[in-house]
Motif scaffolding. Structure first.
Motif, PDB file in Angstrom:
ATOM      1  N   GLY A  37      23.377  75.484  32.621  1.00 32.46           N
ATOM      2  CA  GLY A  37      22.620  74.637  33.539  1.00 32.46           C
ATOM      3  C   GLY A  37      23.202  74.625  34.937  1.00 32.46           C
ATOM      4  O   GLY A  37      22.509  74.328  35.916  1.00 32.46           O
ATOM      5  N   LEU A  38      24.480  74.968  35.042  1.00 34.87           N
ATOM      6  CA  LEU A  38      25.145  74.919  36.350  1.00 34.87           C
ATOM      7  C   LEU A  38      24.899  76.175  37.167  1.00 34.87           C
ATOM      8  O   LEU A  38      25.184  76.212  38.362  1.00 34.87           O
ATOM      9  CB  LEU A  38      26.658  74.731  36.154  1.00 34.87           C
ATOM     10  CG  LEU A  38      27.081  73.428  35.451  1.00 34.87           C
ATOM     11  CD1 LEU A  38      28.548  73.477  35.077  1.00 34.87           C
ATOM     12  CD2 LEU A  38      26.803  72.244  36.372  1.00 34.87           C
ATOM     13  N   ILE A  39      24.397  77.229  36.508  1.00 37.96           N
ATOM     14  CA  ILE A  39      24.198  78.500  37.226  1.00 37.96           C
ATOM     15  C   ILE A  39      22.731  78.636  37.605  1.00 37.96           C
ATOM     16  O   ILE A  39      21.851  78.550  36.755  1.00 37.96           O
ATOM     17  CB  ILE A  39      24.620  79.700  36.346  1.00 37.96           C
ATOM     18  CG1 ILE A  39      26.086  79.553  35.933  1.00 37.96           C
ATOM     19  CG2 ILE A  39      24.410  81.006  37.087  1.00 37.96           C
ATOM     20  CD1 ILE A  39      26.548  80.583  34.930  1.00 37.96           C
ATOM     21  N   ASP A  40      22.486  78.873  38.867  1.00 34.63           N
ATOM     22  CA  ASP A  40      21.098  78.895  39.321  1.00 34.63           C
ATOM     23  C   ASP A  40      20.473  80.282  39.236  1.00 34.63           C
ATOM     24  O   ASP A  40      19.336  80.438  38.822  1.00 34.63           O
ATOM     25  CB  ASP A  40      21.018  78.369  40.753  1.00 34.63           C
ATOM     26  CG  ASP A  40      19.633  77.824  41.032  1.00 34.63           C
ATOM     27  OD1 ASP A  40      19.216  76.907  40.294  1.00 34.63           O
ATOM     28  OD2 ASP A  40      18.960  78.336  41.943  1.00 34.63           O
ATOM     29  N   ASP A  41      21.238  81.291  39.616  1.00 35.24           N
ATOM     30  CA  ASP A  41      20.702  82.656  39.619  1.00 35.24           C
ATOM     31  C   ASP A  41      20.502  83.158  38.186  1.00 35.24           C
ATOM     32  O   ASP A  41      21.444  83.177  37.383  1.00 35.24           O
ATOM     33  CB  ASP A  41      21.673  83.582  40.364  1.00 35.24           C
ATOM     34  CG  ASP A  41      21.194  85.015  40.362  1.00 35.24           C
ATOM     35  OD1 ASP A  41      20.211  85.304  41.061  1.00 35.24           O
ATOM     36  OD2 ASP A  41      21.781  85.841  39.615  1.00 35.24           O
ATOM     37  N   ALA A  42      19.257  83.552  37.868  1.00 40.07           N
ATOM     38  CA  ALA A  42      18.921  83.915  36.489  1.00 40.07           C
ATOM     39  C   ALA A  42      19.726  85.115  35.992  1.00 40.07           C
ATOM     40  O   ALA A  42      20.126  85.167  34.825  1.00 40.07           O
ATOM     41  CB  ALA A  42      17.433  84.197  36.355  1.00 40.07           C
ATOM     42  N   ARG A  50      26.322  85.461  32.179  1.00 37.43           N
ATOM     43  CA  ARG A  50      27.232  84.433  31.652  1.00 37.43           C
ATOM     44  C   ARG A  50      26.948  84.180  30.169  1.00 37.43           C
ATOM     45  O   ARG A  50      27.868  84.000  29.385  1.00 37.43           O
ATOM     46  CB  ARG A  50      27.058  83.149  32.466  1.00 37.43           C
ATOM     47  CG  ARG A  50      28.010  82.054  32.103  1.00 37.43           C
ATOM     48  CD  ARG A  50      29.400  82.281  32.708  1.00 37.43           C
ATOM     49  NE  ARG A  50      30.403  81.487  32.007  1.00 37.43           N
ATOM     50  CZ  ARG A  50      31.351  81.986  31.223  1.00 37.43           C
ATOM     51  NH1 ARG A  50      31.476  83.292  31.066  1.00 37.43           N
ATOM     52  NH2 ARG A  50      32.199  81.198  30.615  1.00 37.43           N
ATOM     53  N   LEU A  51      25.670  84.168  29.826  1.00 37.99           N
ATOM     54  CA  LEU A  51      25.286  83.961  28.430  1.00 37.99           C
ATOM     55  C   LEU A  51      25.914  85.042  27.558  1.00 37.99           C
ATOM     56  O   LEU A  51      26.474  84.767  26.498  1.00 37.99           O
ATOM     57  CB  LEU A  51      23.761  83.979  28.287  1.00 37.99           C
ATOM     58  CG  LEU A  51      23.216  83.806  26.872  1.00 37.99           C
ATOM     59  CD1 LEU A  51      23.604  82.455  26.303  1.00 37.99           C
ATOM     60  CD2 LEU A  51      21.693  83.950  26.837  1.00 37.99           C
ATOM     61  N   VAL A  52      25.819  86.280  28.025  1.00 38.01           N
ATOM     62  CA  VAL A  52      26.427  87.389  27.281  1.00 38.01           C
ATOM     63  C   VAL A  52      27.904  87.105  27.071  1.00 38.01           C
ATOM     64  O   VAL A  52      28.416  87.195  25.947  1.00 38.01           O
ATOM     65  CB  VAL A  52      26.251  88.718  28.047  1.00 38.01           C
ATOM     66  CG1 VAL A  52      27.151  89.795  27.450  1.00 38.01           C
ATOM     67  CG2 VAL A  52      24.802  89.159  28.026  1.00 38.01           C
TER      68      VAL A  52
END
Lengths: 274, 274
Positions: A153-158, A164-166
């Motif tokens: 939620g803190l990261i705006d750029d998709a 980051r998810l990876v």
DNA sequence: CATCTGACTGACTCACCAGTCAGAAGGTCT
DNA sequence: AGACCTTCTGACTGGTGAGTCAGTCAGATG
């Protein structure tokens, strides 16, 4: 108001709703009072783990902490009492044991011992062992989602969010590996026992939905290609992730954490990035 | 000599080596004598299942039947005797039960009942239950490989061979689904108990190697792009296959057999085909 | 202070199930 | 005919582990 200001305001609001000092709140959340103080002053960022814990303790969604709508404390989800605390303790012990030894090798006595209590106490909270174990699977996955949300939620750029998810999904030894172990067990149980499928599929849909949303967001932000179907791409991304994780978890030849990262980042670059 | 002529010659050669009539051979293989006769005359093609059974009964590799080098019957792998037949019967019953009920829910008595014998008879062939179950996992996977080889060995074009492989791997209810169930169990067991990893990894390496070979063959045949690394592409293909299979097996929302086929054929088209 | 309630303990029961063992049945070799 | 082997049976044992239950005890309630 910037995103982190909203966050600080919301944490303060939550603290005001629960009784006790800031120090007591910090203790309940399991964070050092000095860290809480500095974070509230804007001199330090909350870690995703802390956000997840704060939301859980306060009985609110992480989304709300991050500026989402809704009531801070829904009437039927008041902060956890003593009873629920003990229940959670049992569930945590249970899922860690499942991750370590396997679903079918966990004894009620093991769970009790891990909580420093007696087998009968476990039966006091859960009628049968099945109930503990199934609840434990749900509990673990639920917690993982909460943490994921808090962090992403803190990261705006998709694009960055997906990268980051990876990184978050790589089964490094420790908590994340344990969570993957739970998934492997969940899969084989759900494949065999249809009564576990509704729970499994709800979780799985959520996990895939999260990926769909990131991809759609990336298309709106023009960082991802417009000609891919987000649903379809998410299907492939999740399948690839699961498949790679299996190979890491079983120590399949030639598959390492680095290789898994490369595989998934390669997918993002080749199939998604504009 | 055409491929199918070689095959017929080899089957005849094998029959000559084992004693008994053509009729007896057919019975041992579990195929109708009339079908065997027509197949030998070239009026009917052997099914992959039959090839696998013929190779197994004769104690030879399917590769040899299809024209590979080597002795027809290696000295230490003479045709299965009565003892081995009973052993196999137990293993088949065991793996089917594992697929159906799960590794940890199979009782020795269940296996015995499925074979129409007593629990003690099972212990006569295998010292402990662990031994039966672990052997059963290996046995199932081994048989699946044999069948795969038998079927794929008949297809020369690498692209078509890979497409056929995809089709063969789709977990339709029945045997293939049971085999996938075994894989799911194998994964969660191997992730937890390191002693199962050598066996698992050997199998997994073989499965990935098979894909690598098909891709390399396709590059030599100029039906696949030259600029992909076969090892890398196989890694991604296998991960995608496993991940998709999990979703089908657990009934994950939006994942069907058709969708899985589309996913994998899409991969082949986009990433491999020249 | 008496009573009640929620959280828990320790000791138990009972079912289940892996593995053992003494033979039986049937065949083979001498 | 008899020694011997292989394959298998039926009855058993011992261990394990889920779930029960009567009772304890601290703290809340009236």
């Amino acid at each position: 108001m910037a995103a982190d200001e909203v966050l600080r305001a919301r944490v303060r609001q939550l603290m005001a709703l629960t009784d006790g000092s800031q120090r007591a709140f910090a203790a309940r959340v399991g964070i050092e009072p000095s860290k809480l103080s500095r974070s509230l002053a804007g001199k330090r960022r909350f870690t995703p783990w802390e956000l997840a814990r704060i939301a859980e303790t306060g009985g609110v969604a992480v989304d709300w902490l991050l500026g989402g709508d809704g009531t801070p404390v829904p009437p039927d989800e008041a902060p956890a009492g003593h009873r629920d605390q003990r229940r959670d303790e049992i569930l945590v012990a249970a899922w860690r044991l499942i991750a370590e030894r396997g679903y079918h090798s966990v004894r009620v006595a093991d769970i009790a011992q891990a909580c420093g209590t007696s087998p009968a106490a476990v039966h006091y909270y859960f009628p049968t062992k099945q109930d503990v174990l199934n609840e434990a699977l749900r509990y673990c996955v639920e917690q993982a989602f909460t943490r994921q949300r808090a962090e992403l939620g803190l990261i705006d750029d998709a694009h960055q969010r997906l990268v980051r998810l990876v990184e978050m999904q790589l089964p490094w030894p420790g908590r994340v590996r344990d969570e993957w172990s739970i998934w492997l067990q969940f899969w084989s149980e759900a494949a065999l026992r249809t009564e576990l499928r509704p729970a499994h599929n709800e979780f799985y849909a959520r996990w895939r939905e999260a990926v769909v949303r990131i991809i759609s967001k990336g298309q709106r932000q023009r960082v991802f290609r417009q000609d891919v179907d987000p649903e379809d791409a998410a299907l492939r991304f999740t399948a690839l992730t699961d498949g790679a994780a299996i190979q890491v978890m079983t120590g399949a030849p030639g598959m390492t954490l680095d290789r898994m990262r490369g595989l998934l980042l390669g997918f993002i670059d080749r199939e998604l990035v504009a």
